[in-house]
Design a protein around this motif. Structure first.
Motif, short mmCIF file in Angstrom:
data_model
loop_
_atom_site.label_atom_id
_atom_site.label_comp_id
_atom_site.label_asym_id
_atom_site.label_seq_id
_atom_site.Cartn_x
_atom_site.Cartn_y
_atom_site.Cartn_z
N PRO A 1 4.50 1.26 7.92
CA PRO A 1 3.42 1.02 6.95
C PRO A 1 2.88 -0.40 7.02
CG PRO A 1 5.54 0.85 5.86
CD PRO A 1 5.83 1.19 7.30
N ILE B 1 0.30 1.52 10.48
CA ILE B 1 -0.86 1.19 9.67
C ILE B 1 -0.85 -0.31 9.41
CG2 ILE B 1 -2.00 1.56 7.44
CD1 ILE B 1 -0.64 4.31 7.39
N HIS C 1 -6.37 1.57 5.83
CA HIS C 1 -5.49 2.12 4.78
C HIS C 1 -6.15 3.35 4.17
CE1 HIS C 1 -2.54 -1.09 4.58
NE2 HIS C 1 -3.52 -1.96 4.67
N GLY C 2 -5.32 4.20 3.57
CA GLY C 2 -5.85 5.41 2.97
C GLY C 2 -6.26 6.41 4.04
N ASP D 1 -0.50 4.97 0.50
CA ASP D 1 -1.03 5.46 1.77
C ASP D 1 -0.52 6.85 2.14
OD1 ASP D 1 -2.78 3.49 2.38
OD2 ASP D 1 -1.54 2.47 3.87
N ASP E 1 -5.87 10.10 3.50
CA ASP E 1 -6.73 10.77 2.51
C ASP E 1 -7.82 11.57 3.20
OD1 ASP E 1 -5.23 9.67 0.53
OD2 ASP E 1 -6.55 7.94 0.23
N GLY F 1 -11.96 4.74 4.27
CA GLY F 1 -10.71 4.04 3.95
C GLY F 1 -11.02 2.61 3.60
N ASN G 1 0.81 -1.23 0.00
CA ASN G 1 0.00 0.00 0.00
C ASN G 1 0.84 1.28 0.00
OD1 ASN G 1 -1.37 -2.29 1.60
ND2 ASN G 1 -3.03 -1.11 0.68
#
Lengths: 172, 477
Positions: B287, B321, B426-427, B256, B430, B386, B253
């Motif tokens: 991560p 994460i 994840h994400g 991210d 954002d 996410g 990922n």
């Protein structure tokens, strides 16, 4: 077969590019000697000359340079020059054309753009403009790579094989 | 009305702070001066008195000019939303979400009219407009739809100054190439400013080759705290390094962290404990990984475990994460589902235990709400989205970060302890509230040296005045 110098501003990725080409050429069975800036700067400091190295056993010498004055090293080993521009920080056409014009085009055989993000059709008119203005071809636009382990594959796909082969004098 | 345009050979040339300095300097001299930038891409917007929003950089410059910011100072604001999609804000008001292609079409049709109108509005009210360009004016592939550099400069009949950031090297090449490619428009440029100099610079050769005067060499200014400015506000005071991501061998990922870059944060990978980056990181992220236990062992081999604990003990932000979250915990128990049957100690920064006791893998989009305390506390109640992709179940005694809705069920996610938190989402970056929480947390360490904004602008203006030939610049007006 031609020796090659990758010339570009600080951290434009020229070392990674040089090392990737070394690997590609080695895979083909060629013996390649790479010389980075620290190498030849320290040789100069020690008063050694490149010609003192037994370079004849290599098929290719690949060099990197970040200042226009580094071109004297390209002169020593009769290398042609590929100008590398980092597009991430912008001004890529200016830096490529600036190098070309300040060198009067001497030894310049190709342009390369590194660290591009997005759809590269947006660049086409710029590439064409520079090619027409200088008569020097673009070797390719290398996408931005976050994982350096992937770089060599991305590089392999990004360069125009015909132009690269012509510059190196060999079929890649 | 007169105008001066500040253009750069590259992005981050220093246009914003130079424009800020000029706004203050000329206001001090008695001019009614206003900043202008046709288009700015930034997530850092600022609400203006009539309720619209413009880029914070132009709002800061208005402050430097001692005027209220208006929408005309930044008529087009692009706020990145997702990869290649931005919310387009026109004269302070949200207009539409557009992808790159749609935006280019929009600019070709309407961009120049928008810029023209706003410039006209400003010129009726002010004696002097300082126009800030964007990127390089010599991007020959997009010259025909330029609305940020040469086009507004010509409209305002501005005298242009070209700025180069010396840190980037190749000073002569960048300046020479830019002016050469501009062809006949190089006549618009009255001079050069070199920025971020450390040490002395020989400008004589440059002036000779470029056939333009060098107005000055601005030093690198230590510790400049202009919180509204994108690229400055988030720097550590000793450099440019903000976020370190541990480069796990089985890292997954990679996207991210992209959103953090949108905030102007510098993101660097770290793979050994000796790297100075780990000492400078304000935020450390562990991560996601395709193999938690193997990567945790690798982390120990590199000596990174101690380094990460040290960062957390310093009160800096540590975020795990997914697999990274599992590593932050006390223990990981694999009943033979991730690798072999084994138990391994985690980093011990969060009181959580992870068990791999089935092959069940969760892959789902989620929606949720922030409930965590610590650095998330100010953002409680804000919504997040996410996705989750992981094996393993984690239990904790700590407060969760989020309450999430996954497949119709409401569950707790993550664990937080002060400036350390872990999540399966994840994400996560954002989500603007999460980015804000991170930004807020890392601005804290520097708050003890926070100075009054006007003092900082004055300090910038005085350093700038001392390093450039102001008479020559004033003569452009």
């Amino acid at each position: 077969m031609n020796n090659l110098m990758f010339l570009g501003a600080k951290s434009c990725g020229k070392s990674t590019i040089m090392n990737s080409l070394r690997r590609l050429l080695s895979e083909k069975g060629y013996r390649v000697f790479t010389l980075n800036k620290q190498d030849y700067t320290s040789m100069e400091v020690r008063g050694q000359s490149l010609c003192g190295q037994s370079l004849c056993k290599y098929d290719y010498i690949l060099l990197e340079g970040d200042e226009l004055t580094d071109v004297k090293i390209a002169d020593m080993v009769d290398a042609s020059i590929v100008l590398v521009g980092d597009i991430e920080r912008g001004g890529v056409f200016a830096v490529l054309y600036g190098m070309y014009a300040l060198l009067n085009g001497q030894r310049v055989s190709g342009f390369l753009i590194n660290k591009f993000r997005g759809d590269d059709t947006i660049l086409m008119s710029g590439l064409k403009f520079l090619e027409e203005k200088t008569g020097v071809p673009f070797l390719g636009v290398i996408p931005y790579v976050s994982d350096m382990d992937d770089f060599i594959e991305v590089f392999r796909r990004a360069v125009e094989p015909d132009v690269m082969s012509q510059i190196l004098g060999v079929n890649l | 009305m007169s105008a001066i345009a500040i253009h750069g050979t590259t992005s981050n040339a220093g246009k914003t702070i130079i424009t800020t300095a000029l706004c203050r300097i000329f206001n001090d001299k008695g001019y009614r001066v206003a900043p202008f930038k046709s288009q700015n891409m930034s997530l850092n917007s600022c609400v203006i008195p009539n309720g619209g929003e413009i880029s914070r950089a132009q709002a800061l410059q208005a402050h430097a000019a001692r005027i209220e910011p208006t929408a005309d100072m930044n008529p087009i604001l692009l706020k990145p939303k997702a990869e290649h999609v931005s919310q387009v804000v026109i004269r302070g008001r949200p207009y539409a979400d557009m992808n790159v292609k749609e935006y280019h079409d929009f600019v070709e049709k309407q961009g120049r009219d928008i810029v023209k109108t706003s410039l006209k509005n400003l010129s009726s009210e002010y004696d002097l407009i300082i126009l800030e360009g964007a990127g390089s004016p010599a991007e020959i592939n997009i010259l025909q739809r330029d609305i940020v550099n040469v086009y507004p400069a010509k409209l305002a009949r501005a005298k242009c100054i070209l700025v180069h950031n010396i840190e980037y090297g190749s000073t002569l090449v960048y300046l020479f190439g830019t002016l050469k490619l501009l062809d006949t428009e190089r006549e618009l440029y009255s001079g050069i400013i070199l920025n971020q100099a450390q040490g002395t610079v020989d400008a004589v050769e440059l002036e000779h080759i470029l056939e333009k005067p060098v107005f000055g060499v601005v030093p690198h200014i230590e510790d400049l705290h202009l919180p509204e400015e994108d690229s400055l506000s988030l720097k550590n005071h000793d450099g440019h390094f903000d976020v370190g991501v541990i480069r796990l061998p089985h890292m997954s990922n990679f996207t991210d962290f992209d959103a953090l870059k949108l905030e102007g944060l510098k993101v660097r990978y770290i793979s050994t404990s000796t790297e100075s980056e780990i000492k400078r990181a304000s935020v450390l992220i562990i991560p996601g990984t395709k193999n938690t236990i193997l990567d945790l062992k690798w982390l120990r081999e590199q000596g990174l475990d101690h380094a990460i604990v040290q960062v957390a003990n310093d009160g800096r932000v540590v975020i795990g994460i997914c697999g990274g979250y599992q590593m932050l915990g006390k223990r990981i128990i694999d009943s033979g589902f991730e690798n072999n049957r084994e138990e391994i100690d985690g980093l011990g920064l969060l009181d959580v235990v992870t068990r791999f006791d089935s092959y069940a893998k969760i892959t789902e989009r989620i929606k949720g709400t922030i409930v965590g305390d610590g650095i998330l506390e100010k953002f409680q109640g804000e919504e997040i989205t996410g996705y989750e992709i992981h094996m393993g179940q984690t239990s904790t005694s700590l407060k969760p970060c989020f309450i999430i809705n996954r497949g119709g069920k409401t569950i707790q996610d993550g664990a937080i302890n002060g400036s350390v938190f872990g999540t399966y989402v994840h994400g996560i970056f954002d989500n603007p509230p999460i980015r804000k929480a991170v930004l807020r947390a890392i601005q804290k360490p520097s708050s003890n040296i926070e100075r009054d904004l006007d003092d900082e602008i004055d300090r910038l203006a005085s350093i700038f005045s001392a390093s450039v030939d102001l008479e020559k610049i004033e003569a452009l007006i």
